[in-house]
Structures are given as structure tokens and as C-alpha cells.
Design a protein around this motif. Structure first.
Motif, PDB file in Angstrom:
ATOM      1  N   PHE A 327       0.784  -1.230   0.000  1.00  0.00           N
ATOM      2  CA  PHE A 327       0.000   0.000   0.000  1.00  0.00           C
ATOM      3  C   PHE A 327       0.825   1.295   0.000  1.00  0.00           C
ATOM      4  O   PHE A 327       0.265   2.368  -0.223  1.00  0.00           O
ATOM      5  CB  PHE A 327      -0.946   0.017   1.216  1.00  0.00           C
ATOM      6  CG  PHE A 327      -1.963  -1.083   1.192  1.00  0.00           C
ATOM      7  CD1 PHE A 327      -3.149  -0.945   0.486  1.00  0.00           C
ATOM      8  CD2 PHE A 327      -1.725  -2.279   1.859  1.00  0.00           C
ATOM      9  CE1 PHE A 327      -4.091  -1.963   0.462  1.00  0.00           C
ATOM     10  CE2 PHE A 327      -2.659  -3.312   1.836  1.00  0.00           C
ATOM     11  CZ  PHE A 327      -3.845  -3.165   1.131  1.00  0.00           C
ATOM     12  N   VAL A 328       2.123   1.210   0.255  1.00  0.00           N
ATOM     13  CA  VAL A 328       2.939   2.430   0.355  1.00  0.00           C
ATOM     14  C   VAL A 328       4.095   2.432  -0.652  1.00  0.00           C
ATOM     15  O   VAL A 328       4.378   3.456  -1.272  1.00  0.00           O
ATOM     16  CB  VAL A 328       3.500   2.600   1.788  1.00  0.00           C
ATOM     17  CG1 VAL A 328       4.358   3.862   1.883  1.00  0.00           C
ATOM     18  CG2 VAL A 328       2.371   2.644   2.812  1.00  0.00           C
ATOM     19  N   ARG A 329       4.745   1.318  -0.802  1.00  0.00           N
ATOM     20  CA  ARG A 329       5.936   1.241  -1.663  1.00  0.00           C
ATOM     21  C   ARG A 329       5.615   1.643  -3.098  1.00  0.00           C
ATOM     22  O   ARG A 329       4.592   1.240  -3.650  1.00  0.00           O
ATOM     23  CB  ARG A 329       6.496  -0.184  -1.635  1.00  0.00           C
ATOM     24  CG  ARG A 329       7.718  -0.406  -2.507  1.00  0.00           C
ATOM     25  CD  ARG A 329       8.348  -1.756  -2.221  1.00  0.00           C
ATOM     26  NE  ARG A 329       7.501  -2.866  -2.602  1.00  0.00           N
ATOM     27  CZ  ARG A 329       7.714  -3.658  -3.653  1.00  0.00           C
ATOM     28  NH1 ARG A 329       8.756  -3.438  -4.438  1.00  0.00           N
ATOM     29  NH2 ARG A 329       6.913  -4.655  -3.924  1.00  0.00           N
ATOM     30  N   LYS A 330       6.516   2.398  -3.713  1.00  0.00           N
ATOM     31  CA  LYS A 330       6.362   2.820  -5.104  1.00  0.00           C
ATOM     32  C   LYS A 330       6.928   1.747  -6.038  1.00  0.00           C
ATOM     33  O   LYS A 330       7.782   0.943  -5.630  1.00  0.00           O
ATOM     34  CB  LYS A 330       7.061   4.155  -5.331  1.00  0.00           C
ATOM     35  CG  LYS A 330       6.441   5.304  -4.525  1.00  0.00           C
ATOM     36  CD  LYS A 330       7.091   6.626  -4.857  1.00  0.00           C
ATOM     37  CE  LYS A 330       6.514   7.747  -3.999  1.00  0.00           C
ATOM     38  NZ  LYS A 330       5.061   7.916  -4.191  1.00  0.00           N
ATOM     39  N   PRO A 331       6.464   1.727  -7.297  1.00  0.00           N
ATOM     40  CA  PRO A 331       6.869   0.667  -8.238  1.00  0.00           C
ATOM     41  C   PRO A 331       8.381   0.555  -8.436  1.00  0.00           C
ATOM     42  O   PRO A 331       8.895  -0.528  -8.697  1.00  0.00           O
ATOM     43  CB  PRO A 331       6.171   1.067  -9.549  1.00  0.00           C
ATOM     44  CG  PRO A 331       5.007   1.893  -9.114  1.00  0.00           C
ATOM     45  CD  PRO A 331       5.463   2.630  -7.889  1.00  0.00           C
ATOM     46  N   ASN A 332       9.097   1.680  -8.345  1.00  0.00           N
ATOM     47  CA  ASN A 332      10.536   1.657  -8.604  1.00  0.00           C
ATOM     48  C   ASN A 332      11.366   1.296  -7.367  1.00  0.00           C
ATOM     49  O   ASN A 332      12.588   1.198  -7.434  1.00  0.00           O
ATOM     50  CB  ASN A 332      11.004   3.024  -9.107  1.00  0.00           C
ATOM     51  CG  ASN A 332      10.794   4.124  -8.075  1.00  0.00           C
ATOM     52  OD1 ASN A 332       9.685   4.298  -7.583  1.00  0.00           O
ATOM     53  ND2 ASN A 332      11.839   4.861  -7.753  1.00  0.00           N
ATOM     54  N   GLU A 333      10.709   1.070  -6.231  1.00  0.00           N
ATOM     55  CA  GLU A 333      11.426   0.802  -4.977  1.00  0.00           C
ATOM     56  C   GLU A 333      11.568  -0.694  -4.712  1.00  0.00           C
ATOM     57  O   GLU A 333      10.729  -1.496  -5.132  1.00  0.00           O
ATOM     58  CB  GLU A 333      10.703   1.479  -3.805  1.00  0.00           C
ATOM     59  CG  GLU A 333      10.737   2.992  -3.883  1.00  0.00           C
ATOM     60  CD  GLU A 333       9.896   3.665  -2.807  1.00  0.00           C
ATOM     61  OE1 GLU A 333       9.863   4.916  -2.794  1.00  0.00           O
ATOM     62  OE2 GLU A 333       9.248   2.952  -2.000  1.00  0.00           O
ATOM     63  N   ASN A 334      12.607  -1.037  -3.994  1.00  0.00           N
ATOM     64  CA  ASN A 334      12.847  -2.425  -3.595  1.00  0.00           C
ATOM     65  C   ASN A 334      11.967  -2.780  -2.406  1.00  0.00           C
ATOM     66  O   ASN A 334      11.415  -1.896  -1.758  1.00  0.00           O
ATOM     67  CB  ASN A 334      14.328  -2.607  -3.237  1.00  0.00           C
ATOM     68  CG  ASN A 334      15.226  -2.483  -4.454  1.00  0.00           C
ATOM     69  OD1 ASN A 334      14.941  -3.037  -5.507  1.00  0.00           O
ATOM     70  ND2 ASN A 334      16.306  -1.723  -4.331  1.00  0.00           N
ATOM     71  N   PRO A 335      11.836  -4.075  -2.099  1.00  0.00           N
ATOM     72  CA  PRO A 335      11.015  -4.479  -0.953  1.00  0.00           C
ATOM     73  C   PRO A 335      11.455  -3.797   0.341  1.00  0.00           C
ATOM     74  O   PRO A 335      12.637  -3.537   0.556  1.00  0.00           O
ATOM     75  CB  PRO A 335      11.255  -5.994  -0.878  1.00  0.00           C
ATOM     76  CG  PRO A 335      11.603  -6.385  -2.277  1.00  0.00           C
ATOM     77  CD  PRO A 335      12.368  -5.229  -2.839  1.00  0.00           C
TER      78      PRO A 335
END
Length: 390
Positions: A327-335
Motif C-alpha cells: 500500500f505504500v511502496r512505489k513501483p521503482n522501490e525495492n522491498p
């Protein structure tokens, strides 16, 4: 009639899609079979090559170190080999010396060293060099990574032998190379970062739960096993022990000194927020401290505890990481990565507890100013005096 033609056309398109899917499956299956076969072939070639190089290294070592070869012998032999076997690669003077080192550094693996030495002495007496070049026959050493040893190339071995000195370090990097298919440049990098001595600092499951091996190594290096939060003074808070202090009080002290906290925690961290709320599926999840690490390109959730480690903390953190990713992480970010920051922890127990969780997590401990050694505390200036000086 027109309707029938359209119907047939639609059917043909559907058939083509089905065929395309089937063809893609066939390509994937055959490709995997080819790659697996190539991998097995490379493993066999690699094993033969290492065994040969070890045998040649033994032969050169026993003749050049203990025998009667002259100083230019290895260079002479290299040139003759290349002239008699045109196109031969891998037998330069430097590489022959590397083979000698390969043998000498792994001499403990030579089950036939006593026999070969006796043969060398006998050959010297007869003024000939008719000594058999025996290939490597690994004895059954306890804890020796036999399979991994033969999986990696000679150049990898050369790098490891030149840069890692202890036997434990060498075992570690051999396994790392074999299991993660590291290239030569990558193994040089991790050795220069001293991953062996850093990889066990904070108990974590990063290597198992972060798919990208390079990212997992960077995550290991990004965190410490213990943090000195010297801006928190328990005595000033009117408590005898940190466990007497409410977690929100400690959290507020961290927020008030967020720059100091980030400096203690490490580089590339940026503060996102405290008591960070995430609404998910009708439930509210509140994360004590949320950071973003630019090096890892990951959100870092910190669950703050003023007491000793409890396994239940990991379950709570695992849920937080799950909702952050969804719900928060952006598509370009890692886990997202989670850290339990608590007062004390049994490392072996944490390693055992954390291994079966899905999300990348670790457990670190912290100390406050009150727990600093008395000598060091006396040496530090009073906070009010320091503020005046600043």
C-alpha cells in the motif's frame, strides 16, 4: 455469410493466442533444458580444469621450490608450451605461478603429498623429471565445501586466495561465489567490503529473503548490530532503567534528535515519519519509525522496544512490511526492510526465530548515554555546556 467469416476470424485469433502460449511454454522448457545442460557441462569442465591446475601447480611447486629448476624455468616452460600447442590459453608464466600458489595455498587437500615428495627426491637422484602429475583427489575434510569448490572458476579461486587469508574466510567466499554465481568483479568488490566480517553483525534473514544478492549484501552492510543512542539519558528522564521508560518517551527523544539518530544509524537514511499510519483492509497499522534508504532504495520500518527481544515482535513487523509493500511502496522501490530495535537480544536465538519469516528483517540493540562507560561519560562535555559552545 459475413457473420460466419467474422466468427471464423475470431476463432482463428483465439487459436493463434493458444498456440502462442504453447509455443512460449515450449521455448521456455527447451531453453531451461539447454541452460541446465550447459551449466552441468561447465561444472564438469571446471572440475577437470581445477584438478589439472592443482596437479600442475603441485608439480611446479615441488620442482621449483624443492627441486633444482633455475629462476627462469617457469617462463621458459610457458613459452615452449605455447609454441608446441598453438592457440593454448591459460598457461602464461603468470598463470603457471598462480597454479603453483593454488596448490601451495590448498596443500592441505593433497592426500598424496608424501608420495609425490618421495618421487621427487627419487627423480632428483636420477637427474630426470619423470614424476606423474596427479590431479586433485579431495580427501573427506569436515566442513570443506567440496561441491562449491569445484563450481567456481580458477580466476575466482585466485582472487579469493590473494585477498582472503583465513581458511574460514575462504570457505565463506567460495560458497558465496558458487551459490550466487558471482562474477570476478563482484567477488573482488565483496571481499574489499569485508563482507565476511560484516555479514554476521546483525542477526537477519537478508540473504534468504532479498532476491537480489547484491542488494542483500548492501543491506547487511547498511545496518549495525548495536547502536549508541547517547542523546537519550535515562537519568534525565527520571528512570533507573531504560525498561522503566515508556517506548513513546524514547521515540519522542529520537524524534527530537532525529539528526543525531540518523548519524548514529548510518548514511543514506532519510526520515519519513513516526507513528506512521497505514490503512489496509479495514485495519490501521502504526509503525514506530519509518525511514527511506537511498542506497538500498527501500523503505525501512523500525519497531522500537525498550525491553529484551521477543519472537512476537517479528510477527508484528512482518505484517507492517507486508502492508508497506502493498500500500505504500512505489513501483521503482525495492522491498521494504524491517528492524526491531530493542534493549537486548540473544543473536543465536534471533537467527533461529527470523529465518522462516517472508519479509527481510533484522534485530539490533541500542545503548543509551547512561550505559556508556564511566570514563567515557566523564570525558564527554555536559550537554548544556556543549550547547553554549555551539
Amino acid at each position: 455469410m459475413r457473420y460466419i467469416i467474422i466468427s471464423r476470424g475470431m476463432k482463428t485469433m483465439e487459436d493463434n493466442k493458444v498456440l502462442e502460449v504453447n509455443y512460449n511454454i515450449a521455448v521456455h522448457t527447451i531453453k531451461n533444458a539447454i541452460l541446465q545442460s550447459q551449466y552441468q557441462a561447465i561444472k564438469l569442465i571446471n572440475r577437470e580444469q581445477l584438478a589439472l591446475y592443482y596437479g600442475i601447480g603441485r608439480y611446479i611447486s615441488q620442482n621449483s621450490r624443492d627441486g633444482y629448476w633455475g629462476t627462469g624455468a617457469i617462463g621458459f616452460i610457458s613459452k615452449r608450451l605455447q609454441s608446441e600447442l598453438p592457440g593454448l590459453r591459460g598457461f602464461s608464466e603468470r598463470n603457471l605461478k598462480n597454479m603453483r600458489k593454488f596448490y601451495e595455498e590448498w596443500r592441505i587437500l593433497d592426500a598424496n603429498s608424501a608420495v609425490a615428495t618421495a618421487e621427487l627426491q627419487d627423480a632428483s637422484d636420477k637427474n630426470n623429471l619423470d614424476i606423474e602429475i596427479r590431479q586433485l583427489q579431495l580427501p573427506n575434510f569436515e566442513n570443506f565445501p567440496v561441491e562449491e569448490f569445484f563450481k567456481i572458476g580458477f580466476t575466482h579461486h585466485t582472487v579469493i586466495l590473494s585477498q582472503a587469508k583465513s581458511i574460514e574466510e575462504r570457505y565463506f567466499y567460495i560458497k558465496l561465489c558458487a551459490n550466487e554465481y558471482l562474477k570476478v568483479g563482484a567477488i573482488k568488490k565483496v571481499i574489499s567490503e569485508d563482507l565476511y566480517h560484516n555479514q554476521g553483525s546483525m542477526p537477519n534473514n537478508f540473504m534468504a529473503k532479498i532476491p537480489d544478492a547484491e542488494l542483500a549484501r548492501r543491506a547487511i552492510l547498511a545496518f549495525k548490530d548495536e547502536y549508541m543512542l547517547d542523546f537519550i539519558n535515562v537519568e534525565e528522564l527520571g528512570a533507573r532503567d531504560i525498561e522503566d521508560v515508556d517506548e513513546r518517551v524514547v521515540e519522542n527523544k529520537i524524534i527530537q534528535n532525529i539528526k543525531n539518530f540518523i548519524m548514529a544509524f548510518g548514511r543514506d537514511f532519510t526520515f519519513v515519519g513516526n507513528q506512521f499510519r497505514v490503512e489496509a483492509l479495514g485495519h490501521t497499522h502504526i509503525i514506530d519509525l519509518l525511514f527511506f534508504n537511498r542506497e538500498l532504495v527501500s523503505l525501512v520500518a523500525i519497531e522500537l522496544k525498550t525491553g529484551p527481544f521477543k519472537p512476537s515482535y517479528l510477527g508484528q513487523l512482518n505484517i507492517y512490511l507486508q502492508v508497506l509493500d502493498d500500500f505504500v511502496r512505489k513501483p521503482n522501490e525495492n522491498p521494504s526492510i524491517g528492524i526491531v530495535l530493542c534493549k537486548s537480544a540473544d543473536k543465536a536465538y534471533v537467527e533461529y526465530a527470523v529465518r522462516d519469516y517472508d519479509k527481510p528483517m533484522g534485530v539490533a540493540t541500542f545503548k543509551t548515554a547512561t550505559e556508556m562507560p564511566e570514563k567515557l561519560r566523564r570525558a564527554l562535555p555536559d550537554m548544556e555546556e556543549l550547547k553554549k559552545l555551539l
